[in-house]
Write a protein that holds these residues in place. Structure first.
Motif, PDB file in Angstrom:
ATOM      1  N   SER A 252       0.590  -1.119   0.114  1.00 17.18           N
ATOM      2  CA  SER A 252      -0.033   0.019   0.058  1.00 17.18           C
ATOM      3  C   SER A 252       0.869   1.405   0.009  1.00 17.18           C
ATOM      4  CB  SER A 252      -0.926  -0.169   1.253  1.00 17.18           C
ATOM      5  OG  SER A 252      -1.861   1.222   1.142  1.00 17.18           O
ATOM      6  N   GLU A 253       0.787   2.030  -1.034  1.00 13.21           N
ATOM      7  CA  GLU A 253       1.608   3.089  -1.204  1.00 13.21           C
ATOM      8  C   GLU A 253       0.885   4.447  -1.314  1.00 13.21           C
ATOM      9  OE1 GLU A 253       4.018   2.339  -4.799  1.00 13.21           O
ATOM     10  OE2 GLU A 253       5.180   0.454  -3.666  1.00 13.21           O
ATOM     11  N   HIS A 254       0.909   5.197  -0.424  1.00 13.62           N
ATOM     12  CA  HIS A 254       0.227   6.679  -0.457  1.00 13.62           C
ATOM     13  C   HIS A 254       1.066   7.696  -0.660  1.00 13.62           C
ATOM     14  CE1 HIS A 254      -3.106   9.386   0.929  1.00 13.62           C
ATOM     15  NE2 HIS A 254      -2.234  10.152   1.382  1.00 13.62           N
ATOM     16  N   LEU A 255       0.836   8.800  -1.467  1.00 14.71           N
ATOM     17  CA  LEU A 255       1.535   9.701  -1.446  1.00 14.71           C
ATOM     18  C   LEU A 255       0.556  11.083  -1.544  1.00 14.71           C
ATOM     19  CD1 LEU A 255       3.727   9.059  -4.678  1.00 14.71           C
ATOM     20  CD2 LEU A 255       4.503   9.101  -2.262  1.00 14.71           C
ATOM     21  N   GLN A 256       1.030  12.096  -0.949  1.00 11.76           N
ATOM     22  CA  GLN A 256       0.400  13.498  -0.544  1.00 11.76           C
ATOM     23  C   GLN A 256       0.979  14.602  -0.879  1.00 11.76           C
ATOM     24  OE1 GLN A 256      -2.823  13.105   2.349  1.00 11.76           O
ATOM     25  NE2 GLN A 256      -2.889  15.368   2.899  1.00 11.76           N
ATOM     26  N   SER A 257       0.463  15.450  -1.571  1.00  9.70           N
ATOM     27  CA  SER A 257       1.142  16.689  -2.007  1.00  9.70           C
ATOM     28  C   SER A 257       0.238  17.916  -1.735  1.00  9.70           C
ATOM     29  CB  SER A 257       1.899  16.884  -3.235  1.00  9.70           C
ATOM     30  OG  SER A 257       2.377  17.928  -3.661  1.00  9.70           O
ATOM     31  N   GLY A 258       0.110  18.608  -0.775  1.00  8.75           N
ATOM     32  CA  GLY A 258      -1.002  19.802  -0.638  1.00  8.75           C
ATOM     33  C   GLY A 258      -2.271  19.156  -0.647  1.00  8.75           C
ATOM     34  N   GLU A 259      -3.165  19.455  -1.428  1.00 12.15           N
ATOM     35  CA  GLU A 259      -4.313  19.044  -1.446  1.00 12.15           C
ATOM     36  C   GLU A 259      -4.605  17.770  -2.491  1.00 12.15           C
ATOM     37  OE1 GLU A 259      -6.966  22.309  -2.269  1.00 12.15           O
ATOM     38  OE2 GLU A 259      -6.582  23.184  -0.317  1.00 12.15           O
ATOM     39  N   SER A 260      -3.618  17.357  -2.830  1.00 16.28           N
ATOM     40  CA  SER A 260      -3.681  16.143  -4.102  1.00 16.28           C
ATOM     41  C   SER A 260      -2.969  15.059  -3.273  1.00 16.28           C
ATOM     42  CB  SER A 260      -2.812  16.583  -5.054  1.00 16.28           C
ATOM     43  OG  SER A 260      -2.626  15.480  -6.061  1.00 16.28           O
ATOM     44  N   HIS A 261      -3.715  13.850  -3.568  1.00 15.70           N
ATOM     45  CA  HIS A 261      -3.131  12.634  -2.891  1.00 15.70           C
ATOM     46  C   HIS A 261      -3.870  11.443  -3.670  1.00 15.70           C
ATOM     47  CE1 HIS A 261      -6.380  14.194  -0.445  1.00 15.70           C
ATOM     48  NE2 HIS A 261      -7.052  12.884  -0.655  1.00 15.70           N
ATOM     49  N   SER A 262      -2.860  10.227  -3.771  1.00 15.59           N
ATOM     50  CA  SER A 262      -3.197   9.112  -4.076  1.00 15.59           C
ATOM     51  C   SER A 262      -2.868   7.804  -3.442  1.00 15.59           C
ATOM     52  CB  SER A 262      -2.763   9.328  -5.617  1.00 15.59           C
ATOM     53  OG  SER A 262      -1.222   9.095  -5.628  1.00 15.59           O
ATOM     54  N   THR A 263      -3.371   6.877  -3.526  1.00 21.97           N
ATOM     55  CA  THR A 263      -3.045   5.676  -3.029  1.00 21.97           C
ATOM     56  C   THR A 263      -3.088   4.626  -4.136  1.00 21.97           C
ATOM     57  OG1 THR A 263      -4.240   6.214  -0.829  1.00 21.97           O
ATOM     58  CG2 THR A 263      -3.866   3.937  -1.132  1.00 21.97           C
ATOM     59  N   ASP A 264      -1.909   3.503  -3.944  1.00 20.28           N
ATOM     60  CA  ASP A 264      -1.874   2.443  -4.921  1.00 20.28           C
ATOM     61  C   ASP A 264      -1.815   1.487  -4.234  1.00 20.28           C
ATOM     62  OD1 ASP A 264      -1.835   3.787  -7.553  1.00 20.28           O
ATOM     63  OD2 ASP A 264       0.480   4.325  -7.056  1.00 20.28           O
ATOM     64  N   LEU A 265      -2.611   0.485  -4.400  1.00 20.17           N
ATOM     65  CA  LEU A 265      -2.409  -1.112  -3.783  1.00 20.17           C
ATOM     66  C   LEU A 265      -1.910  -1.779  -4.904  1.00 20.17           C
ATOM     67  CD1 LEU A 265      -6.261  -1.233  -2.146  1.00 20.17           C
ATOM     68  CD2 LEU A 265      -3.991  -0.392  -1.045  1.00 20.17           C
ATOM     69  N   ILE A 266      -0.583  -2.723  -4.750  1.00 14.11           N
ATOM     70  CA  ILE A 266      -0.064  -3.405  -5.455  1.00 14.11           C
ATOM     71  C   ILE A 266       0.096  -4.978  -5.047  1.00 14.11           C
ATOM     72  CG2 ILE A 266       2.162  -3.704  -6.910  1.00 14.11           C
ATOM     73  CD1 ILE A 266       2.546  -0.437  -6.190  1.00 14.11           C
ATOM     74  N   LEU A 267      -0.303  -5.699  -5.846  1.00 15.72           N
ATOM     75  CA  LEU A 267      -0.028  -7.086  -5.666  1.00 15.72           C
ATOM     76  C   LEU A 267       1.027  -7.771  -6.768  1.00 15.72           C
ATOM     77  CD1 LEU A 267      -1.080  -9.850  -4.108  1.00 15.72           C
ATOM     78  CD2 LEU A 267      -2.772 -10.080  -5.845  1.00 15.72           C
ATOM     79  N   GLU A 268       2.182  -8.258  -6.098  1.00 12.73           N
ATOM     80  CA  GLU A 268       3.157  -8.926  -6.970  1.00 12.73           C
ATOM     81  C   GLU A 268       3.268 -10.289  -6.826  1.00 12.73           C
ATOM     82  OE1 GLU A 268       7.668  -7.559  -8.475  1.00 12.73           O
ATOM     83  OE2 GLU A 268       6.707  -6.846  -6.656  1.00 12.73           O
ATOM     84  N   PHE A 269       3.614 -10.970  -7.754  1.00 12.84           N
ATOM     85  CA  PHE A 269       3.867 -12.559  -7.612  1.00 12.84           C
ATOM     86  C   PHE A 269       5.365 -12.853  -8.195  1.00 12.84           C
ATOM     87  CE2 PHE A 269      -0.703 -12.106  -7.994  1.00 12.84           C
ATOM     88  CZ  PHE A 269      -1.218 -12.926  -7.073  1.00 12.84           C
ATOM     89  N   GLU A 270       6.287 -13.321  -7.517  1.00 16.91           N
ATOM     90  CA  GLU A 270       7.586 -13.625  -7.992  1.00 16.91           C
ATOM     91  C   GLU A 270       7.878 -15.134  -7.795  1.00 16.91           C
ATOM     92  OE1 GLU A 270      10.581 -11.171  -6.519  1.00 16.91           O
ATOM     93  OE2 GLU A 270       9.202  -9.580  -5.721  1.00 16.91           O
ATOM     94  N   TYR A 271       8.498 -15.658  -8.875  1.00 15.27           N
ATOM     95  CA  TYR A 271       8.923 -17.189  -8.761  1.00 15.27           C
ATOM     96  C   TYR A 271      10.301 -17.464  -9.336  1.00 15.27           C
ATOM     97  CZ  TYR A 271       8.587 -22.250  -9.961  1.00 15.27           C
ATOM     98  OH  TYR A 271       8.704 -23.585  -9.889  1.00 15.27           O
ATOM     99  N   GLY A 272      10.663 -18.439  -8.767  1.00 15.36           N
ATOM    100  CA  GLY A 272      12.342 -18.566  -9.088  1.00 15.36           C
ATOM    101  C   GLY A 272      12.438 -19.960  -9.970  1.00 15.36           C
TER     102      GLY A 272
END
Length: 262
Positions: free
Chosen positions: A67-87
């Motif tokens: 969960s990555e949240h960024l805020q600048s003044g009155e502007s803000h966004s949130t990204d929810l990221i699901l990542e799969f890795e396999y060797g």
């Protein structure tokens, strides 16, 4: 102007997750002991801003929820990221990343938006793994599955090659990376550096990362302190606070990450 309700809910959920998992980490981390760099997997599974040069071992899965949240003044966004890795082998892995974005309305009369962003598929090859020195090459291709009009995607395919490295010392590690972001319309240079060090039962992180040459010649730079802890066996929890270093960057952010290996 107050945050829209959806953004407030997303930020509240992020903060609540951080509090709960941090308390859990405090209870269980001591039973894990200090991270052991001799395992070849590094002090941390993932970084806050940069990319780790360590691939998954042969036959090993890793699932990362961020969960990555960024805020600048009155502007803000949130990204929810699901990542799969396999060797596929001990030195080669493949990955799949699925982002979901929530973006607030920047102007009066506009609507908040949310939806799937650009889905990415990647690969990493660890071609050098000597005592105390690891170097890997990676590439990720992001497909235009997001809505460019809602700022949820680029609107075209994007290729991101990277060269990643880490120098391993007795109880700390020095990370670095350089790469690019390439589309038909624009090119950008990416770079990162960071240090990870054991602090009792947890790992402290301090990272720097930037992107230059983006749209409208923006240059984005962040520094991020953070903490990582191993909890409940093969689970790692991370929390970081990205801080913008120039006018093109968001003012601050909050990143929470849970990593499962099996």
């Amino acid at each position: 102007m107050p945050c829209p309700r959806d953004q407030m809910n997303a930020l509240f959920t992020t903060c609540l997750t951080c509090v709960v998992l941090t308390c859990t980490a405090q209870v269980f981390a001591e039973s894990k002991g200090d991270p052991d760099p001799s395992t070849g997997n590094g002090l941390v599974e993932e970084l806050i801003l940069g990319e780790s040069p360590y691939p998954q071992e042969a036959g090993e899965f890793q699932i990362t929820l961020s969960s990555e949240h960024l805020q600048s003044g009155e502007s803000h966004s949130t990204d929810l990221i699901l990542e799969f890795e396999y060797g596929l082998t001990d030195s080669f892995q493949v990955s799949l990343e699925i982002p979901y974005g929530l973006i607030d309305a920047k102007e009066v009369g506009e609507s908040d938006v949310d939806g799937i962003g650009d889905i990415g598929a990647g690969a990493m090859w660890n071609f050098l793994n000597e005592a105390g020195f690891v170097v890997s090459a990676a590439v990720e291709v992001n497909f235009p599955t997001g809505d460019e009009n809602d700022e949820l995607g680029e609107g075209e395919a994007e290729v991101e090659p990277m060269l990643l490295a880490v120098i391993v010392f007795d109880w700390w590690e020095l990370y670095g990376g350089i790469g690019g972001e390439f589309t038909d319309d624009e090119d950008a240079l990416t770079y990162s550096a960071g240090v990870a060090a054991t602090i009792g039962p947890v790992v402290g992180l301090l990272e720097f990362a930037g992107v230059t040459g983006t749209e409208e010649a923006e240059e984005v730079q962040y520094i991020a302190p953070g903490l990582a802890a191993s909890i409940l066996g093969d689970t790692e929890f991370e929390i970081g606070v990205p801080i913008g270093l120039n006018n093109d960057s968001a003012d601050w952010g909050l990143t929470c990450r849970v990593v499962w290996e099996f």
